[in-house]
Design a protein around this motif. Structure first.
Motif, PDB file in Angstrom:
ATOM      1  N   GLU A 268       0.810  -1.220   0.000  1.00 41.47           N
ATOM      2  CA  GLU A 268       0.000   0.000   0.000  1.00 41.47           C
ATOM      3  C   GLU A 268       0.848   1.277   0.000  1.00 41.47           C
ATOM      4  O   GLU A 268       0.633   2.167  -0.829  1.00 41.47           O
ATOM      5  N   PRO A 269       1.816   1.425   0.923  1.00 39.97           N
ATOM      6  CA  PRO A 269       2.648   2.641   0.882  1.00 39.97           C
ATOM      7  C   PRO A 269       3.462   2.738  -0.404  1.00 39.97           C
ATOM      8  O   PRO A 269       3.644   3.838  -0.944  1.00 39.97           O
ATOM      9  N   LEU A 270       3.946   1.599  -0.907  1.00 41.52           N
ATOM     10  CA  LEU A 270       4.707   1.609  -2.154  1.00 41.52           C
ATOM     11  C   LEU A 270       3.838   2.045  -3.326  1.00 41.52           C
ATOM     12  O   LEU A 270       4.289   2.773  -4.211  1.00 41.52           O
ATOM     13  N   LEU A 271       2.589   1.596  -3.324  1.00 37.96           N
ATOM     14  CA  LEU A 271       1.667   1.966  -4.395  1.00 37.96           C
ATOM     15  C   LEU A 271       1.386   3.467  -4.363  1.00 37.96           C
ATOM     16  O   LEU A 271       1.358   4.124  -5.414  1.00 37.96           O
ATOM     17  N   LEU A 272       1.198   4.019  -3.175  1.00 33.01           N
ATOM     18  CA  LEU A 272       0.944   5.456  -3.051  1.00 33.01           C
ATOM     19  C   LEU A 272       2.163   6.250  -3.503  1.00 33.01           C
ATOM     20  O   LEU A 272       2.038   7.255  -4.220  1.00 33.01           O
ATOM     21  N   PHE A 273       3.349   5.814  -3.099  1.00 33.85           N
ATOM     22  CA  PHE A 273       4.584   6.489  -3.508  1.00 33.85           C
ATOM     23  C   PHE A 273       4.754   6.429  -5.026  1.00 33.85           C
ATOM     24  O   PHE A 273       5.105   7.428  -5.663  1.00 33.85           O
ATOM     25  N   SER A 274       4.506   5.251  -5.615  1.00 37.57           N
ATOM     26  CA  SER A 274       4.647   5.094  -7.064  1.00 37.57           C
ATOM     27  C   SER A 274       3.655   5.969  -7.812  1.00 37.57           C
ATOM     28  O   SER A 274       3.988   6.555  -8.852  1.00 37.57           O
ATOM     29  N   SER A 275       2.430   6.069  -7.292  1.00 37.33           N
ATOM     30  CA  SER A 275       1.414   6.916  -7.928  1.00 37.33           C
ATOM     31  C   SER A 275       1.851   8.376  -7.930  1.00 37.33           C
ATOM     32  O   SER A 275       1.704   9.084  -8.937  1.00 37.33           O
ATOM     33  N   GLY A 276       2.390   8.827  -6.793  1.00 37.87           N
ATOM     34  CA  GLY A 276       2.880  10.201  -6.718  1.00 37.87           C
ATOM     35  C   GLY A 276       4.020  10.455  -7.687  1.00 37.87           C
ATOM     36  O   GLY A 276       4.080  11.507  -8.336  1.00 37.87           O
ATOM     37  N   LEU A 277       4.911   9.480  -7.818  1.00 39.83           N
ATOM     38  CA  LEU A 277       6.051   9.624  -8.737  1.00 39.83           C
ATOM     39  C   LEU A 277       5.576   9.711 -10.183  1.00 39.83           C
ATOM     40  O   LEU A 277       6.057  10.556 -10.952  1.00 39.83           O
ATOM     41  N   VAL A 278       4.616   8.864 -10.555  1.00 40.68           N
ATOM     42  CA  VAL A 278       4.075   8.895 -11.913  1.00 40.68           C
ATOM     43  C   VAL A 278       3.414  10.250 -12.190  1.00 40.68           C
ATOM     44  O   VAL A 278       3.603  10.851 -13.258  1.00 40.68           O
ATOM     45  N   GLY A 279       2.620  10.744 -11.218  1.00 43.92           N
ATOM     46  CA  GLY A 279       1.964  12.036 -11.398  1.00 43.92           C
ATOM     47  C   GLY A 279       2.947  13.174 -11.570  1.00 43.92           C
ATOM     48  O   GLY A 279       2.751  14.073 -12.407  1.00 43.92           O
ATOM     49  N   ILE A 280       4.035  13.148 -10.804  1.00 40.20           N
ATOM     50  CA  ILE A 280       5.056  14.201 -10.912  1.00 40.20           C
ATOM     51  C   ILE A 280       5.754  14.151 -12.271  1.00 40.20           C
ATOM     52  O   ILE A 280       6.012  15.183 -12.900  1.00 40.20           O
TER      53      ILE A 280
ATOM     54  N   PRO B  37       3.719  21.621  -5.649  1.00 35.10           N
ATOM     55  CA  PRO B  37       2.267  21.642  -5.466  1.00 35.10           C
ATOM     56  C   PRO B  37       1.644  20.245  -5.422  1.00 35.10           C
ATOM     57  O   PRO B  37       0.728  19.998  -4.621  1.00 35.10           O
ATOM     58  N   LEU B  38       2.139  19.329  -6.261  1.00 34.25           N
ATOM     59  CA  LEU B  38       1.576  17.976  -6.257  1.00 34.25           C
ATOM     60  C   LEU B  38       1.929  17.234  -4.976  1.00 34.25           C
ATOM     61  O   LEU B  38       1.085  16.525  -4.403  1.00 34.25           O
ATOM     62  N   LEU B  39       3.174  17.359  -4.523  1.00 27.65           N
ATOM     63  CA  LEU B  39       3.568  16.720  -3.271  1.00 27.65           C
ATOM     64  C   LEU B  39       2.780  17.292  -2.095  1.00 27.65           C
ATOM     65  O   LEU B  39       2.341  16.541  -1.206  1.00 27.65           O
ATOM     66  N   MET B  40       2.580  18.594  -2.092  1.00 27.80           N
ATOM     67  CA  MET B  40       1.796  19.224  -1.023  1.00 27.80           C
ATOM     68  C   MET B  40       0.344  18.781  -1.077  1.00 27.80           C
ATOM     69  O   MET B  40      -0.309  18.630  -0.046  1.00 27.80           O
ATOM     70  N   MET B  41      -0.179  18.565  -2.286  1.00 30.02           N
ATOM     71  CA  MET B  41      -1.554  18.075  -2.431  1.00 30.02           C
ATOM     72  C   MET B  41      -1.705  16.709  -1.771  1.00 30.02           C
ATOM     73  O   MET B  41      -2.652  16.463  -1.017  1.00 30.02           O
ATOM     74  N   LEU B  42      -0.759  15.807  -2.075  1.00 29.78           N
ATOM     75  CA  LEU B  42      -0.803  14.466  -1.482  1.00 29.78           C
ATOM     76  C   LEU B  42      -0.659  14.534   0.033  1.00 29.78           C
ATOM     77  O   LEU B  42      -1.396  13.865   0.768  1.00 29.78           O
ATOM     78  N   LEU B  43       0.294  15.328   0.495  1.00 28.98           N
ATOM     79  CA  LEU B  43       0.525  15.444   1.932  1.00 28.98           C
ATOM     80  C   LEU B  43      -0.683  16.038   2.641  1.00 28.98           C
ATOM     81  O   LEU B  43      -1.095  15.550   3.706  1.00 28.98           O
ATOM     82  N   PHE B  44      -1.273  17.068   2.042  1.00 31.17           N
ATOM     83  CA  PHE B  44      -2.448  17.708   2.635  1.00 31.17           C
ATOM     84  C   PHE B  44      -3.602  16.714   2.739  1.00 31.17           C
ATOM     85  O   PHE B  44      -4.285  16.637   3.776  1.00 31.17           O
ATOM     86  N   GLY B  45      -3.828  15.932   1.674  1.00 29.73           N
ATOM     87  CA  GLY B  45      -4.895  14.946   1.699  1.00 29.73           C
ATOM     88  C   GLY B  45      -4.673  13.881   2.755  1.00 29.73           C
ATOM     89  O   GLY B  45      -5.613  13.487   3.469  1.00 29.73           O
ATOM     90  N   LEU B  46      -3.425  13.402   2.879  1.00 34.05           N
ATOM     91  CA  LEU B  46      -3.115  12.379   3.882  1.00 34.05           C
ATOM     92  C   LEU B  46      -3.302  12.916   5.302  1.00 34.05           C
ATOM     93  O   LEU B  46      -3.838  12.215   6.172  1.00 34.05           O
ATOM     94  N   VAL B  47      -2.861  14.139   5.530  1.00 36.43           N
ATOM     95  CA  VAL B  47      -2.981  14.724   6.862  1.00 36.43           C
ATOM     96  C   VAL B  47      -4.448  14.920   7.240  1.00 36.43           C
ATOM     97  O   VAL B  47      -4.879  14.569   8.345  1.00 36.43           O
TER      98      VAL B  47
END
Length: 266
Positions: free
Chosen positions: A13-25, A42-52
């Motif tokens: 699960e964490p690997l999948l989320l990390f890979s998704s973020g990398l593909v989006g970037i 902005p994309l990294l902050m979007m992911l971090l904001f959503g997770l928080v």
């Protein structure tokens, strides 16, 4: 369920989320190559904001299951309210598009790529799960009697926890399983020890004042092999038909366990 790197088993699960973020970037960077400014932050902050936000909402929902503020901060149980997290990400993305109109195509493309990659890979990983059932594997009870694991399913929701007494995360999550077994009498809990002796198990349970209705021993690790579970602890959730509907590698907190059990409770 996991990827093995040497002696380490890393949950997917964490690997999948990390890979998704990398593909989006990567997609956003390609789309923004003609424009000035970075879209990575902005994309990294979007992911971090959503997770928080998702974590905060999850903690609020299950606040009575946390014993300390530090437990609330512990992301290892992967307890996140994904609906709230997704809303937060969308709102953050819209704000970034308004703030950086010259990068709107890149930001939108990156966000869509994250969503598509995560959705497609999740679907692919879970495809066929409906055909995975609680196995007919003969195991040993503490009294030496032989029983098949699927005998414990019946028409109940069944939770199978793979653990060992030497495993610190297993030790920490044991009280949550004991409390849940008392709280959800309609759910069958099977504490499946991995390759230890009955004497070692009984001593561990007695020293920690733990009591479970069903404690089995998998002396050869057949169940772990059947599910590709090469790290501990692992928790498997089966519905009333004995079909695998959820799995969790790593330590579960009382909150994350309660969240899953509420979804499965009849």
């Amino acid at each position: 369920m996991s990827i093995n790197i040497g002696p380490f088993a890393i949950p997917l699960e964490p690997l999948l989320l990390f890979s998704s973020g990398l593909v989006g970037i990567l997609v956003a960077s390609f789309l923004a190559r003609k424009n000035e400014g970075s879209v990575t932050d902005p994309l990294l902050m979007m992911l971090l904001f959503g997770l928080v936000i998702g974590r905060i909402v999850f903690v609020i929902k299950f606040a009575d299951h946390y014993e300390s503020f530090w437990q609330m901060l512990d992301f290892r149980d992967r307890g996140v309210d994904w609906f709230s997290g997704m809303i937060a990400m969308v709102l953050f993305l819209l704000w970034q598009i308004k703030r950086l109109p010259q990068q709107r195509i890149a930001l939108f493309g990156g966000a869509i790529s994250i969503l598509l990659f995560f959705s497609v890979t999740s679907f692919a990983l879970n495809a066929g799960r409906e055909s995975v059932v609680i196995p007919d594997i003969t195991l040993e009870q503490l009294d030496g009697e032989q029983k098949s694991l699927n005998q414990f399913a019946g028409e109940n929701v069944t939770v199978v926890n793979l653990w060992a007494s030497w495993c610190p995360p297993c030790q920490r999550e044991m009280p949550a399983f004991e409390k849940s077994e008392q709280q959800y009498p309609e759910i069958r809990f099977v504490m499946l020890n991995q390759q230890e002796s009955a004497e070692t198990i009984e001593k561990f349970l007695a020293e920690n004042q733990l009591t479970f209705d069903h404690v089995l021993i998998d002396k050869t690790g057949k169940v772990a092999d059947a599910f590709g579970a090469y790290g501990l602890p692992v928790t498997l959730f089966f519905d009333q038909q004995g079909t695998l509907v959820e799995s969790h590698m790593g330590e579960v907190s009382a909150a994350s366990l309660s969240a899953t059990l509420k979804q499965l409770s009849p």
